[in-house]
Design a protein around this motif. Structure first.
Motif: not given
Length: 267
Positions: A45, A132, A137, A151-152, A154-157, A246, A248
């Protein structure tokens, strides 16, 4: 004694080598830094959200724990995200982006001097070292569908725990509030935000309100069942706990459980 130093990298990165629970009361002992650093190499990542316990890190690596972890993380990841939480905003009504000291965790407090950016969220701000950003947002609806934690998701952080006594993830609040739990509700706090350039304006921050009783997540069960489902990695390095999941993937795992049992996180 648990160590990963003798294992080939391919075995580490399959997620098949882990310890399900830290032995109660087991002290942390010295860890070869290369062991921890090789573990991080398993994750390709660019962005990582970190919760850290400096006491165990200090014992494990026998050097300044903040400097060591900051150096390792910023060398490995393009952007490192760290909580900047200031729950006192609910009482004080003031949030200074540049100078409001994070109130949860020594790592977060020290990170403030190294952060390039901090979100406008007056209670659950996120500090960032690296490129980042959370442009677009709604920073004042913390766990809303257009908020920073959305957003985290959605981005699968990647979410990383290092040296924490149990599984910690603010994404649990986002997932929880999205499920409209029967034991918690949303609440608004009003106050003023002070920007880096000295300008300020009134704000209204929407966050969670524990409206029925003080509740606690069943963190061990969440971690263990997510691990059994192949969603979460939990390693021990001579007692030093390292957990990775992660955002998501965690949501996808928990959503059907919350549909079946709204009290899943707290039961």
């Amino acid at each position: 004694m648990t160590t990963l130093s003798h294992l080939p990298r391919t075995l580490w990165c399959t997620g098949k080598y882990y310890v399900k629970k830290k032995t109660p009361g087991r002290p942390v002992s010295a860890v070869d830094p290369s062991t921890f650093e090789r573990l991080l190499e398993c994750y390709d990542d660019d962005v990582v959200f970190v919760h850290a316990g400096l006491s165990d890190i200090n014992t494990a690596f026998e050097r300044d724990p903040y400097d060591y972890l900051f150096e390792v993380l910023t060398e490995r990841f393009e952007s490192v995200l760290v909580p900047g939480f200031t729950p006192s905003f609910r009482e004080t009504g003031e949030y200074h982006k540049a100078s409001s000291t994070p109130e949860v965790g020594a790592f977060s407090r020290l990170f403030l001097d190294d952060a390039h950016y901090r979100t406008d969220d007056a209670i659950h701000s996120i500090q960032v070292h690296g490129p980042y950003r959370f442009d677009g947002c709604d920073h004042h609806d913390t766990f809303g569908p257009n908020g920073c934690y959305a957003q985290l998701d959605s981005d699968d952080v990647l979410i990383l725990n290092v040296g924490t006594p149990w599984f910690i993830s603010t994404q649990l609040h986002y997932i929880e509030m999205a499920s409209d739990p029967p034991y918690a509700d949303l609440d608004e706090s009003e106050g003023r935000i002070y920007y880096d350039d000295g300008e300020s304006e009134p704000i209204r921050q929407t966050s969670f309100d524990k409206n029925e009783y003080v509740y606690y997540w069943n963190r061990d069960r969440i971690r263990d069942e997510a691990m059994d489902a192949g969603v979460l990695d939990h390693h021990e390095l001579n007692g030093l706990s390292v957990t990775a999941v992660r955002a998501n993937a965690l949501a996808r795992f928990l959503e059907p459980k919350l549909e079946a049992d709204p009290y899943y996180l707290v039961s």
